[in-house]
Design a protein around this motif. Structure first.
Motif: not given
Length: 131
Positions: A122-131, A58-64, A114-120
């Motif tokens: 879980e969302i952070a873990f999915k994002k690529p790490k910045k070098k 939905i935005n960078s902080k809200t993922v289902y 099933e619909v589940r809102k991801l926790t912050p």
């Protein structure tokens, strides 16, 4: 990212009805604090987890996380999907939505179980790490 098309074939409804109903009863028993809703119109991106699981943002902080009723062999290579709400414009639990996936023989519709809102976290873990 959204396409509001498609319908479920009568045979699929007849076969999947009892199974989907049991999923809906499980979701209804979930505490309200664990349920969170969104509208299909608010989805601005998606990420395929596997052939039965899609994360919609939905935005960078809200993922289902949406779990599909059956495998979608075309979902891993598609560049767009559709989300169609069922019953109302809000998607809060399984059976509230269908995911529509373009395919080589036309669009295929997959009920969401099933619909589940991801926790912050879980969302952070999915994002690529910045070098």
């Amino acid at each position: 990212m959204r396409v509001l098309i498609g319908s479920v074939a009568l045979g699929a409804i007849l076969v999947s009805g009892p199974v989907l109903a049991s999923e809906a009863s499980k979701q209804a028993k979930m505490p309200p604090a664990q349920r969170s809703c969104f509208r299909a119109e608010d989805v601005n991106g998606f990420n395929v987890v596997d052939d039965k699981t899609v994360d919609v943002s939905i935005n960078s902080k809200t993922v289902y996380r949406l779990t599909l009723f059956s495998r979608s062999p075309d979902i891993d290579w598609t560049q767009r999907i559709g989300i169609k709400s069922r019953g109302s414009s809000w998607i809060c639990q399984g059976l509230d939505a269908e995911v529509i996936v373009p395919g080589s023989i036309g669009p295929m519709t997959y009920p969401v179980t099933e619909v589940r809102k991801l926790t912050p976290e879980e969302i952070a873990f999915k994002k690529p790490k910045k070098k």
